[in-house]
Write a protein that holds these residues in place. Structure first.
Motif, PDB file in Angstrom:
ATOM      1  N   PHE A  36      25.625   3.717   5.768  1.00 31.44           N
ATOM      2  CA  PHE A  36      25.871   2.721   5.115  1.00 31.44           C
ATOM      3  C   PHE A  36      26.132   1.773   6.031  1.00 31.44           C
ATOM      4  CE2 PHE A  36      29.802   4.859   5.456  1.00 31.44           C
ATOM      5  CZ  PHE A  36      31.135   4.067   5.626  1.00 31.44           C
TER       6      PHE A  36
ATOM      7  N   ASP B 150      30.156  -3.566   5.780  1.00 29.83           N
ATOM      8  CA  ASP B 150      30.720  -2.443   6.389  1.00 29.83           C
ATOM      9  C   ASP B 150      29.818  -1.643   5.997  1.00 29.83           C
ATOM     10  OD1 ASP B 150      32.045   0.072   5.055  1.00 29.83           O
ATOM     11  OD2 ASP B 150      33.513  -0.642   3.334  1.00 29.83           O
TER      12      ASP B 150
ATOM     13  N   ASP C  81      33.502   3.682  10.461  1.00 28.16           N
ATOM     14  CA  ASP C  81      33.751   3.244   9.200  1.00 28.16           C
ATOM     15  C   ASP C  81      34.516   2.239   9.325  1.00 28.16           C
ATOM     16  OD1 ASP C  81      33.690   2.853   6.412  1.00 28.16           O
ATOM     17  OD2 ASP C  81      34.719   4.002   5.751  1.00 28.16           O
TER      18      ASP C  81
ATOM     19  N   SER D 295      34.912  -3.006   8.242  1.00 28.61           N
ATOM     20  CA  SER D 295      34.523  -3.486   7.673  1.00 28.61           C
ATOM     21  C   SER D 295      35.292  -5.092   8.141  1.00 28.61           C
ATOM     22  CB  SER D 295      35.227  -3.528   5.827  1.00 28.61           C
ATOM     23  OG  SER D 295      35.074  -2.575   5.296  1.00 28.61           O
TER      24      SER D 295
ATOM     25  N   GLU E 128      38.837  -3.429   6.513  1.00 29.93           N
ATOM     26  CA  GLU E 128      39.220  -1.726   7.377  1.00 29.93           C
ATOM     27  C   GLU E 128      38.762  -1.500   8.041  1.00 29.93           C
ATOM     28  OE1 GLU E 128      35.958   0.407   5.607  1.00 29.93           O
ATOM     29  OE2 GLU E 128      36.704   2.487   5.761  1.00 29.93           O
TER      30      GLU E 128
END
Ligand code: ZN
Ligand code: ZN
Ligand code: ZN
Length: 364
Positions: free
Chosen positions: A183, A213, A224, A226, A336
């Motif tokens: 993503f 993100d 992963d 952000s 994140e």
């Protein structure tokens, strides 16, 4: 498996199969591939893999398939009946989450008395505690994502569409060694208030906050992260002050979440610590998701940092800490990092696997 009352695990292609055997089929089709690990494995040493005859040779790509009894089946054969012959007709089996409904239903038809339960329900911690090699791979994936973030800070934002910046992020992740991008969310201005907004056609404007993100897999392990950036050139001073203030609240909440990883802490303590900071600043109702999730051979997996998850945090668990504030119609902020709990160098806390600056960065 014994503690969960299982007769065995049934694992089809996906993260559990990759984790247990290193095998990821070249193509996942409607044909059944199924690893059968009985609870008696330690006593008998026997585990099997049901595999389409024509994909038998593909198994060599999985180093952990060497010791398995291979049970091939031919097109036209009832593959579920073939698999059923390996199972206890009265047993309870945990089925890996990614198993196609086609096969779960086929197995149920072949074994009407057998109980099938989801792996995530029966053995949620199967992959949760990472060993040193796994932590190293997650750290390498995190460093690659951080490098991609450093690259994206240098591209123009204002005047380009979200999807153009997302394409840049995708390219940077791959340049830094990702073999799969899961993503690349680019959520600008009001779109930032939608936590899982997909990058779209909105043209980014000066003065926007943009939630980025992004993540994927590098050498089989996930990243992963952000960060929320500010596009320079905004003229609304009051808005700018509010954007900076909300960003600072989220930054402090994220720090509190990471700081909550202490000996004796449970998963929900991480959520509570982050949430308390946001609630105290008056934005409690605008933090609309859990604080974090595990990561490993997937980018989202147990354990979850959420109210009600009172499982203790164990050394080697790797998970995200990602509080956010989402103001509908206006803007959003999320920060994140992936952390590892109680590594040898931080025995009483967490080490971040993302180390890019969490200060509000201004982009062009
Ligand atoms: Zn997410
Ligand atoms: Zn994320
Ligand atoms: Zn995440």
């Amino acid at each position: 498996m014994r503690a969960a009352g299982l007769a065995g695990l049934l694992v089809s292609p996906g993260p559990d199969l990759a984790y247990l055997t290193g095998y990821t089929p070249t193509a996942v089709t409607e044909r059944l591939t199924l690893l059968v690990i009985p609870a008696t494995l330690l006593a008998t040493g026997r585990a099997s893999v049901v595999v389409p005859l024509l994909e038998r040779g593909d198994l060599r790509h999985g180093p952990g398939t060497d010791g398995l009894e291979v049970v091939p089946w031919r097109d036209g054969e009832d593959e579920h009946a073939t698999a059923a012959r390996l199972l206890d007709p009265d047993g309870t089996y945990a089925v890996s989450d990614a198993t196609w409904a086609l096969h779960v239903l086929g197995l149920q038809r072949a074994l009407p008395r057998t109980r099938l339960v989801a792996c995530t329900d029966a053995v949620p911690m199967l992959r949760a505690v990472k060993d040193d090699v796994e932590v190293e791979r997650l750290a390498a994936a995190g460093a690659a994502a951080d490098a991609a973030f450093a690259d994206v800070l240098r591209v123009p934002f204002a005047g380009r569409r979200e999807r153009d910046v997302a394409a840049d992020l995708d390219r940077f992740l791959r340049e830094h060694g990702h073999d799969q991008v899961d993503f690349t969310l680019v959520c600008s201005g009001p779109n930032g208030a939608d936590p899982h907004h997909e990058a779209g056609d909105r043209v980014i404007e000066p003065g926007d906050l943009v939630v980025l993100d992004f993540g994927g897999l590098r050498a089989g392990y996930g990243s992963d992260t952000s960060r929320t950036v500010l596009v320079g050139g905004g003229t609304d001073e009051a808005l700018l002050a509010e954007q900076r203030a909300v960003h600072e609240v989220v930054r402090r909440a994220q720090q509190a979440g990471v700081g909550a990883v202490r000996p004796g802490a449970t998963c929900q303590d991480v959520d509570r610590a982050a949430r308390a900071v946001i609630a105290e600043a008056g934005y409690g109702e605008h933090f609309v998701h859990r604080t974090g999730h595990g990561i490993g051979t997937t980018t989202h997996e147990p354990p979850y940092m959420v109210e009600g998850e009172d499982r203790p945090i164990e050394p080697g668990m790797c998970f995200s800490v990602e509080p956010g504030v989402y103001l509908p119609g206006r803007f959003g902020v999320r920060i994140e990092d992936i952390v590892v709990a109680f590594p040898p160098d931080v025995p009483d806390g967490a080490r971040r696997l993302n180390t890019s600056s969490r200060a509000l960065q201004v982009v062009g």
